[in-house]
Structure formats: C-alpha cells, structure tokens
Design a protein around this motif. Sequence first.
Motif, mmCIF file in Angstrom:
data_model
loop_
_atom_site.group_PDB
_atom_site.id
_atom_site.type_symbol
_atom_site.label_atom_id
_atom_site.label_comp_id
_atom_site.label_asym_id
_atom_site.label_seq_id
_atom_site.Cartn_x
_atom_site.Cartn_y
_atom_site.Cartn_z
ATOM 1 N N ASP A 17 65.540 50.440 58.166
ATOM 2 C CA ASP A 17 64.516 50.835 59.331
ATOM 3 C C ASP A 17 63.163 51.586 58.649
ATOM 4 O OD1 ASP A 17 65.964 49.749 61.304
ATOM 5 O OD2 ASP A 17 66.683 51.685 62.143
ATOM 6 N N PHE A 18 63.403 52.423 57.820
ATOM 7 C CA PHE A 18 62.413 53.157 57.325
ATOM 8 C C PHE A 18 61.454 51.882 56.551
ATOM 9 C CE2 PHE A 18 60.634 54.400 53.172
ATOM 10 C CZ PHE A 18 59.768 55.365 53.553
ATOM 11 N N CYS A 19 62.123 51.131 55.782
ATOM 12 C CA CYS A 19 61.372 50.020 55.067
ATOM 13 C C CYS A 19 60.358 49.316 55.941
ATOM 14 C CB CYS A 19 62.226 49.129 54.167
ATOM 15 S SG CYS A 19 63.145 50.047 53.013
ATOM 16 N N PHE A 20 61.267 48.814 57.075
ATOM 17 C CA PHE A 20 60.336 47.828 57.859
ATOM 18 C C PHE A 20 59.087 48.648 58.526
ATOM 19 C CE2 PHE A 20 64.199 44.855 58.053
ATOM 20 C CZ PHE A 20 63.733 44.460 56.903
ATOM 21 N N PHE A 23 55.995 49.443 56.366
ATOM 22 C CA PHE A 23 54.807 48.701 56.242
ATOM 23 C C PHE A 23 54.236 48.228 57.331
ATOM 24 C CE2 PHE A 23 57.412 48.267 52.160
ATOM 25 C CZ PHE A 23 56.105 48.520 51.372
ATOM 26 N N GLU A 24 54.938 48.549 58.371
ATOM 27 C CA GLU A 24 53.940 48.257 59.685
ATOM 28 C C GLU A 24 53.096 49.363 59.884
ATOM 29 O OE1 GLU A 24 56.220 47.938 63.637
ATOM 30 O OE2 GLU A 24 57.228 46.401 62.614
ATOM 31 N N SER A 25 53.377 50.573 59.742
ATOM 32 C CA SER A 25 52.374 51.816 59.821
ATOM 33 C C SER A 25 51.354 51.397 58.602
ATOM 34 C CB SER A 25 53.067 53.012 59.502
ATOM 35 O OG SER A 25 54.077 53.009 60.094
ATOM 36 N N LEU A 26 51.814 51.012 57.441
ATOM 37 C CA LEU A 26 50.774 51.324 56.304
ATOM 38 C C LEU A 26 49.850 49.923 56.783
ATOM 39 C CD1 LEU A 26 50.340 52.215 53.296
ATOM 40 C CD2 LEU A 26 51.522 50.053 52.418
ATOM 41 N N GLY A 27 50.308 48.932 57.228
ATOM 42 C CA GLY A 27 49.337 47.939 57.709
ATOM 43 C C GLY A 27 48.215 48.336 58.594
ATOM 44 N N LYS A 28 48.613 49.460 59.455
ATOM 45 C CA LYS A 28 47.515 49.775 60.306
ATOM 46 C C LYS A 28 46.805 50.923 59.798
ATOM 47 C CE LYS A 28 50.713 49.108 64.446
ATOM 48 N NZ LYS A 28 51.866 50.123 64.504
#
Length: 253
Positions: A17-20, A23-28
Amino acid sequence: MSSKILIANWKMNGTLDFCFSYFESLGKEVAPPMLPERARNIVFCAPFPYLFALQGRLLEKGYSLGGQDCAAYDAGAYTGEVSAAMLSDTGVSYVLVGHSERRSYLGESNEICRLKIQQAHDKGLTVIYCIGETLSQRKEGALENVLKEQIQDALPKSVTYENTLLAYEPVWAIGTGQTPTLEDIEETHMLIKALAGSHCKNYSARVLYGGSLNEKNAREILALSKVDGALVGGASLKPEKMAQIISLMPENV
Ligand code: PGA
C-alpha cells in the motif's frame, strides 16, 4: 553539465500500500511533471518483493527502478538470494552494492562486492557501489587507505562511466543527521575520483554523496561541482521530502 542522479534507498521499509500511495503523492508534489530524460535519473531502490509491482507505475512516469543488492553468483543453490538476472527481469536497471549496513551486519567484504559488481555488469545493470569510512577510521586518519582498498579490491576492470556509479557514504553520517562539511565532501569526492581513475585507466567515476541528505541540505550539497548526485535513505521515505529534494537538483532549480 551532465545531469545529476538521485537514488532513493528505501531499505527494509514499506508495504505494498505504501508503494502505491507513495507514487500517487509524489506525482502531486512534483509539479510540473518531469520530462522523461530528467526522470530517468531518479532511481527508486525498493525492497525485492515490491519491484515487480512497481515496475509499471515507475516506468510510466519515467523514473528508474533499482535493487538494494544482488547475489554474488549466477544461479543455483543459494537460498534467499536474488540474482542480477532476476532483477533485470523485473525491470530493474540499477543495483546498490556494498552498502555499509550490509558490510557491517552481514559481513560483506570488498571481495564479495567484486563478485556482485561483476554479476551486475554481466547482466547489464548499472551498479551504485557504496564506500565510506567509519568514525574511528576517520579519527585514525585512515580515510584514504579505506577508500583505496574499497576501490582496488572491489572494482573489476569492466567498470565504465556508464555501468558504475560510486556512492561516498561516510558510515557515521548514515541515519545520524550528521554530515561532513561541504569542503570535506568536495575534497573526498575529488580523492575518490582520483583513486578510481588510477585503479582503472579511462574510468572517470561519477560520485554520489549519501548520509543524512535531506530537503534542508540538498541544495548546497547537490550544487557542489564534484558531487554527481545523491543517495537518500530516510528522507526518501516521505514523498513530500523526496519531491523537495528532486526540485533542488541543480537542473531543476
Ligand atoms: P540516510 O541513509 O539518508 O538515512 O542517512 C543513506 C543510506 O544509507 O543510503
């Protein structure tokens, strides 16, 4: 100026879950999104079980994937080991070798590192070979000898600018919040480049700095001319900190 390289070393942290969500947060946080030729120089070294799951997400954004270690052997009865070929199969293009935690907890020697580096080269992976002194070695004035041995005993003649990066990680700076002075970093990187060049003719080594690099000190460390990038541990686990460090890379400032 060739662009600098940023390696995130997650160590043994995270969940699927952390992995997914990472990258969502990093993208933002990373705005505007990076051009693929820039993103390629940002490498995420995730734990083995998550590499395959991350492959699609990372590559879609242009980032590179790295392993935290590889086996010293090709294949066979080595329970628990992961070979360079297996890493390559999961979309990995970089691999860390010789991290000080493996040297101290698992007794990894320069000779073992040499076999691992050779394996990685044979399978087309780019090695990030970690070197650095302990506090007592530094106090005894053994810095140059330690680095020389780590380079001479481990770097095979197959090293090239493309296939091997060196990471200078003073052991006493890893996870401690302490860093060498900027002058010390610049001077030690110069020394490492000279030692590597005299060990392997025609090898012009790129040297990354690692050890308590974070969003507060990244700008001045990454701006140093002898620093070709950074290896980030603790701070890379927080997407917002990692995004700040990315934005402080000289080509993005
Ligand atoms: P740190 O770790 O950034 O948490 O000091 C660096 C490393 O061990 O690669």
